[in-house]
Motif scaffolding. Structure first.
Motif, mmCIF file in Angstrom:
data_model
loop_
_atom_site.group_PDB
_atom_site.id
_atom_site.type_symbol
_atom_site.label_atom_id
_atom_site.label_comp_id
_atom_site.label_asym_id
_atom_site.label_seq_id
_atom_site.Cartn_x
_atom_site.Cartn_y
_atom_site.Cartn_z
ATOM 1 N N ARG A 1 0.880 -1.234 -0.056
ATOM 2 C CA ARG A 1 0.066 -0.098 0.048
ATOM 3 C C ARG A 1 0.993 1.205 0.023
ATOM 4 N NH1 ARG A 1 -3.128 -0.866 5.804
ATOM 5 N NH2 ARG A 1 -1.381 -0.591 7.287
ATOM 6 N N ALA A 2 1.981 1.174 0.597
ATOM 7 C CA ALA A 2 2.928 2.354 0.436
ATOM 8 C C ALA A 2 3.572 2.588 -0.809
ATOM 9 C CB ALA A 2 4.269 2.094 1.327
ATOM 10 N N ARG A 3 3.739 1.551 -1.452
ATOM 11 C CA ARG A 3 4.234 1.659 -2.818
ATOM 12 C C ARG A 3 3.059 2.082 -3.840
ATOM 13 N NH1 ARG A 3 9.253 0.183 -2.998
ATOM 14 N NH2 ARG A 3 10.035 -1.548 -1.634
ATOM 15 N N LEU A 4 1.708 1.607 -3.750
ATOM 16 C CA LEU A 4 0.708 2.096 -4.276
ATOM 17 C C LEU A 4 0.288 3.708 -4.237
ATOM 18 C CD1 LEU A 4 -1.894 1.395 -6.034
ATOM 19 C CD2 LEU A 4 -2.973 0.607 -4.055
ATOM 20 N N ALA A 5 0.633 4.066 -2.998
ATOM 21 C CA ALA A 5 0.207 5.164 -2.373
ATOM 22 C C ALA A 5 1.411 6.269 -3.217
ATOM 23 C CB ALA A 5 -0.013 5.606 -1.109
ATOM 24 N N GLY A 6 2.507 5.669 -3.229
ATOM 25 C CA GLY A 6 3.758 6.453 -3.650
ATOM 26 C C GLY A 6 4.411 7.219 -2.757
ATOM 27 N N GLY A 7 4.071 6.730 -1.331
ATOM 28 C CA GLY A 7 4.953 7.363 -0.330
ATOM 29 C C GLY A 7 4.764 6.795 0.981
ATOM 30 N N VAL A 8 5.802 6.841 2.018
ATOM 31 C CA VAL A 8 5.576 6.157 3.238
ATOM 32 C C VAL A 8 5.419 7.085 4.323
ATOM 33 C CG1 VAL A 8 7.325 5.196 4.881
ATOM 34 C CG2 VAL A 8 7.343 4.089 2.634
ATOM 35 N N ASN A 9 4.304 6.846 4.971
ATOM 36 C CA ASN A 9 4.138 7.943 6.447
ATOM 37 C C ASN A 9 4.465 7.195 7.504
ATOM 38 O OD1 ASN A 9 1.751 6.162 6.384
ATOM 39 N ND2 ASN A 9 0.538 7.999 7.411
ATOM 40 N N THR A 10 4.686 5.974 7.541
ATOM 41 C CA THR A 10 5.129 5.078 8.848
ATOM 42 C C THR A 10 6.303 4.336 8.767
ATOM 43 O OG1 THR A 10 2.579 4.988 8.847
ATOM 44 C CG2 THR A 10 3.864 3.507 10.211
ATOM 45 N N LEU A 11 7.208 4.514 9.574
ATOM 46 C CA LEU A 11 8.557 3.578 9.609
ATOM 47 C C LEU A 11 8.446 2.722 11.062
ATOM 48 C CD1 LEU A 11 11.364 5.964 8.215
ATOM 49 C CD2 LEU A 11 10.327 3.814 7.097
ATOM 50 N N VAL A 12 8.343 1.591 10.899
ATOM 51 C CA VAL A 12 8.476 0.877 12.092
ATOM 52 C C VAL A 12 9.771 0.089 12.147
ATOM 53 C CG1 VAL A 12 7.245 -1.087 13.187
ATOM 54 C CG2 VAL A 12 6.070 0.350 11.878
ATOM 55 N N ARG A 13 10.378 0.193 13.513
ATOM 56 C CA ARG A 13 11.547 -0.451 13.913
ATOM 57 C C ARG A 13 11.350 -2.039 13.789
ATOM 58 N NH1 ARG A 13 15.732 2.082 16.595
ATOM 59 N NH2 ARG A 13 17.688 1.403 16.008
ATOM 60 N N THR A 14 12.326 -2.853 13.182
ATOM 61 C CA THR A 14 12.188 -4.327 13.091
ATOM 62 C C THR A 14 13.604 -4.978 13.489
ATOM 63 O OG1 THR A 14 12.812 -4.596 10.844
ATOM 64 C CG2 THR A 14 10.706 -4.091 11.273
ATOM 65 N N THR A 15 13.491 -6.247 13.673
ATOM 66 C CA THR A 15 14.938 -6.922 13.896
ATOM 67 C C THR A 15 15.873 -6.489 12.672
ATOM 68 O OG1 THR A 15 14.032 -8.897 13.185
ATOM 69 C CG2 THR A 15 13.957 -8.267 15.525
ATOM 70 N N TYR A 16 15.455 -6.192 11.545
ATOM 71 C CA TYR A 16 16.358 -6.036 10.418
ATOM 72 C C TYR A 16 16.446 -4.826 9.819
ATOM 73 C CZ TYR A 16 11.693 -6.728 8.300
ATOM 74 O OH TYR A 16 10.121 -6.918 7.992
#
Length: 293
Positions: free
Chosen positions: A78-93
């Motif tokens: 959905r971020a690629r479809l919308a053409g933008g990232v409004n949320t970043l979540v920390r993961t183990t990688y």
């Protein structure tokens, strides 16, 4: 110290996101912290590299959404479809990117309106027009009219909406056009809501007004149908972010009440413009009403 989150952008001082997220933490008794951080265009990589392990989630507003899409390898569809990232979540990688703007818009409309939406129109040409246009398509619209003064500027949003898997018909028309539609999204500032435009749209069945400050906008004040406000939008996209950050169900009512209090609104939020109703990003123009604020 508990986990840390923030909203990043430039400008960012107007953001209601800290109010909403902190209210959620308080309601659930979480020892989490959320703050605004000014991060200018081009500085996101350095900022991410400076964060310690206590940082869990980041909300992004302008001008960082498209920069994050190019920066983060793990991005949702959905971020690629919308053409933008409004949320970043920390993961183990590392950091994972997502977009809660247009699913938040879908949820905001579904909360207040259940009639079919087959045709929609969007006032405005910027990134907010693209994400809310996608929301109308998700809600069933098969055709979208982008109403804009600058057809060239509207082309990027047209392409974003047209790329939806359902392949809707998307047209760019003059801002003054009045197509026959079931729903209108307004992403234009209050100053652009001139009397002839307001009169033309007063009877649209559904008005989705992205601007929440100032409250009411001229379009909202004149509307005779159902109104979905920018605060509705902001709350629902924040709820989705909250759940991505904390892995806990978000207390929507508490977060909405905090937003209403911050805007000086009565706690009972009206579902239509027949009772006094307000954006997500101030006159904060729609560009500043950039959804994650």
């Amino acid at each position: 110290m508990g986990m840390r989150c923030a909203v990043l952008g430039d400008p960012v001082e107007h953001s209601l996101s800290p109010v909403l997220h902190r209210a959620g933490y308080d309601a659930l008794g979480l020892d989490w912290h959320y703050e605004p951080r000014q991060v200018r265009s081009g500085h996101l990589p350095q900022f991410l590299a400076s964060l310690g392990e206590s940082w869990r989630g980041l909300s992004l507003t302008m001008p960082l959404k498209r920069e994050a899409l190019a920066l983060v390898e793990d991005c949702s569809l959905r971020a690629r479809l919308a053409g933008g990232v409004n949320t970043l979540v920390r993961t183990t990688y590392g950091w994972a990117g997502d977009n809660t703007d247009y699913p938040g818009a879908v949820a905001a409309v579904r909360e207040r309106y259940d009639a079919p939406i087959r045709r929609g129109a969007v006032l405005g040409a910027g990134a907010t027009a693209g994400s809310t246009g996608l929301a109308l398509v998700e809600l069933g619209a098969r055709s979208i009219s982008l109403l804009a003064r600058d057809a060239v500027r509207a082309e990027e949003s047209r392409a974003v909406i047209a790329a939806h898997p359902s392949r809707p018909e998307v047209r760019i028309e003059p801002l003054e056009a009045r197509p026959d539609v079931d729903a209108l999204v307004s992403t234009i500032p209050v100053a652009a809501q001139v009397a002839p435009l307001v009169a033309a749209w007063r009877d649209v069945p559904l008005l989705f007004e992205v601007v929440y400050d100032p409250w009411l906008s001229p379009l909202m004040a004149a509307a005779t149908g159902t109104v979905v406000s920018g605060l509705d939008l902001l709350v629902h996209q924040a709820v989705l972010q909250f759940e991505l950050f904390t892995s806990s169900p978000a207390p929507l009512a508490a977060m909405r009440a905090a937003g209403e209090a911050a805007l000086g609104l009565a706690p009972a939020h009206p579902a239509s413009a027949t009772e006094p109703l307000a954006d997500e990003g101030p006159d904060h123009t729609a560009e500043r009403a950039d959804l994650t604020v």
